[in-house]
Design a protein around this motif. Structure first.
Motif, PDB file in Angstrom:
ATOM      1  N   LEU A 120      41.865  41.327  34.378  1.00  0.00           N
ATOM      2  CA  LEU A 120      42.177  40.348  35.411  1.00  0.00           C
ATOM      3  C   LEU A 120      40.895  39.689  35.911  1.00  0.00           C
ATOM      4  CD1 LEU A 120      44.828  42.222  37.580  1.00  0.00           C
ATOM      5  CD2 LEU A 120      45.183  40.699  35.623  1.00  0.00           C
ATOM      6  N   ASN A 121      41.020  38.437  36.346  1.00  0.00           N
ATOM      7  CA  ASN A 121      39.878  37.782  36.970  1.00  0.00           C
ATOM      8  C   ASN A 121      39.926  38.032  38.481  1.00  0.00           C
ATOM      9  OD1 ASN A 121      41.698  35.944  38.099  1.00  0.00           O
ATOM     10  ND2 ASN A 121      41.111  34.249  36.761  1.00  0.00           N
ATOM     11  N   LYS A 122      39.008  37.427  39.209  1.00  0.00           N
ATOM     12  CA  LYS A 122      38.904  37.656  40.657  1.00  0.00           C
ATOM     13  C   LYS A 122      40.210  37.286  41.370  1.00  0.00           C
ATOM     14  CE  LYS A 122      36.001  36.432  44.602  1.00  0.00           C
ATOM     15  NZ  LYS A 122      34.845  35.629  45.047  1.00  0.00           N
ATOM     16  N   ARG A 123      40.783  36.140  41.005  1.00  0.00           N
ATOM     17  CA  ARG A 123      42.036  35.709  41.628  1.00  0.00           C
ATOM     18  C   ARG A 123      43.165  36.697  41.337  1.00  0.00           C
ATOM     19  NH1 ARG A 123      44.429  30.167  39.784  1.00  0.00           N
ATOM     20  NH2 ARG A 123      46.356  31.181  39.206  1.00  0.00           N
ATOM     21  N   GLY A 124      43.225  37.187  40.107  1.00  0.00           N
ATOM     22  CA  GLY A 124      44.237  38.168  39.740  1.00  0.00           C
ATOM     23  C   GLY A 124      44.101  39.464  40.507  1.00  0.00           C
ATOM     24  N   ARG A 125      42.846  39.893  40.716  1.00  0.00           N
ATOM     25  CA  ARG A 125      42.611  41.131  41.466  1.00  0.00           C
ATOM     26  C   ARG A 125      42.975  40.989  42.942  1.00  0.00           C
ATOM     27  NH1 ARG A 125      38.177  40.964  38.043  1.00  0.00           N
ATOM     28  NH2 ARG A 125      36.788  40.314  39.723  1.00  0.00           N
ATOM     29  N   LYS A 126      43.037  39.754  43.436  1.00  0.00           N
ATOM     30  CA  LYS A 126      43.485  39.526  44.818  1.00  0.00           C
ATOM     31  C   LYS A 126      45.005  39.377  44.889  1.00  0.00           C
ATOM     32  CE  LYS A 126      39.330  37.283  46.570  1.00  0.00           C
ATOM     33  NZ  LYS A 126      38.753  36.029  47.079  1.00  0.00           N
ATOM     34  N   HIS A 137      52.202  39.497  34.798  1.00  0.00           N
ATOM     35  CA  HIS A 137      50.862  39.995  35.123  1.00  0.00           C
ATOM     36  C   HIS A 137      50.091  38.976  35.950  1.00  0.00           C
ATOM     37  CE1 HIS A 137      48.734  37.310  32.365  1.00  0.00           C
ATOM     38  NE2 HIS A 137      49.725  37.533  31.507  1.00  0.00           N
ATOM     39  N   ALA A 138      49.116  39.460  36.711  1.00  0.00           N
ATOM     40  CA  ALA A 138      48.253  38.603  37.520  1.00  0.00           C
ATOM     41  C   ALA A 138      47.299  37.807  36.615  1.00  0.00           C
ATOM     42  CB  ALA A 138      47.486  39.450  38.533  1.00  0.00           C
ATOM     43  N   PRO A 175      54.566  31.403  37.140  1.00  0.00           N
ATOM     44  CA  PRO A 175      53.099  31.524  37.135  1.00  0.00           C
ATOM     45  C   PRO A 175      52.652  32.983  37.220  1.00  0.00           C
ATOM     46  CG  PRO A 175      53.867  30.697  39.250  1.00  0.00           C
ATOM     47  CD  PRO A 175      55.071  30.751  38.349  1.00  0.00           C
ATOM     48  N   THR A 176      51.379  33.205  37.027  1.00  0.00           N
ATOM     49  CA  THR A 176      50.853  34.573  37.041  1.00  0.00           C
ATOM     50  C   THR A 176      51.207  35.279  38.352  1.00  0.00           C
ATOM     51  OG1 THR A 176      48.708  33.694  37.745  1.00  0.00           O
ATOM     52  CG2 THR A 176      48.970  34.209  35.411  1.00  0.00           C
ATOM     53  N   THR A 226      48.303  43.840  32.208  1.00  0.00           N
ATOM     54  CA  THR A 226      49.522  44.307  32.866  1.00  0.00           C
ATOM     55  C   THR A 226      49.289  45.675  33.498  1.00  0.00           C
ATOM     56  OG1 THR A 226      50.301  45.046  30.697  1.00  0.00           O
ATOM     57  CG2 THR A 226      51.207  42.974  31.540  1.00  0.00           C
ATOM     58  N   ARG A 227      48.557  46.535  32.814  1.00  0.00           N
ATOM     59  CA  ARG A 227      48.218  47.845  33.386  1.00  0.00           C
ATOM     60  C   ARG A 227      47.431  47.682  34.683  1.00  0.00           C
ATOM     61  NH1 ARG A 227      47.701  52.569  30.206  1.00  0.00           N
ATOM     62  NH2 ARG A 227      48.637  52.386  28.162  1.00  0.00           N
TER      63      ARG A 227
END
Length: 170
Positions: free
Chosen positions: A27-33, A10-11, A130-131, A60-61
């Motif tokens: 997710l945080n901002k970085r994950g959403r990117k 997952h991100a 890593p994520t 994960t979703r």
């Protein structure tokens, strides 16, 4: 015949809301990117899943949704939440379609990646996964039920930071 696995962690998730359970973290901002970048990379390479086996956790979703890919079937599986490698391989052996994208969590996904391939890629981040790290692995098997440890050939491995750097250069 061959089978192909897309293995994604997952991100990056958000830890700011302490009222949320670990299962419900977003997710945080970085994950959403990161998730859309990985989805675009998979699309560019022609590695598109027919089936997605995804932990039922929120992060994960959300990662799967933001990857922007489509699949014939998507299963959100409670047993993949913080699953270890033995549980992951049991779930994957039940798959029917090809390719399969399996989306999960560390530390299980890193251990799974290390055990399922015959030779790890020469990448410094492969073993800590890593994520949103993603590995594409090919297996010379007819059915997923034939899957065993150490059988996979790595076709590709990427982490989001490399995709972000590539985007800045290009």
């Amino acid at each position: 015949m061959t089978r192909t696995l897309i293995l994604t962690r997952h991100a990056k998730s958000d830890w700011d809301d302490l009222a949320l359970t670990d299962f419900d973290r977003r997710l945080n901002k970085r994950g959403r990117k990161s998730a859309p970048l990985v989805g675009a990379w998979l699309r560019e390479q022609g590695w598109l899943p027919a089936t997605v086996l995804c932990s039922s956790a929120q992060r994960t979703r959300e990662t799967w949704s933001l990857m922007g890919l489509e699949a014939n079937s998507t299963r959100f599986i409670d047993a993949l939440y913080h699953a270890g490698p033995d549980r992951m391989i049991r779930i994957l052996r039940e798959a029917q379609d090809d390719p399969v994208l399996l989306l999960g969590h560390n530390p299980g996904i890193a251990e799974f990646a290390g055990r399922i391939v015959d030779e790890a890629p020469a990448h410094p981040r492969f073993f800590d996964y890593p994520t949103c790290a993603t590995t594409v692995i090919r297996f010379d098997i007819d059915e997923w039920s034939d899957l065993r440890w150490g059988m996979g050939e790595v076709l590709g491995f990427i982490i989001p930071r490399e995709l972000q750097d590539r985007k800045k250069v290009g």
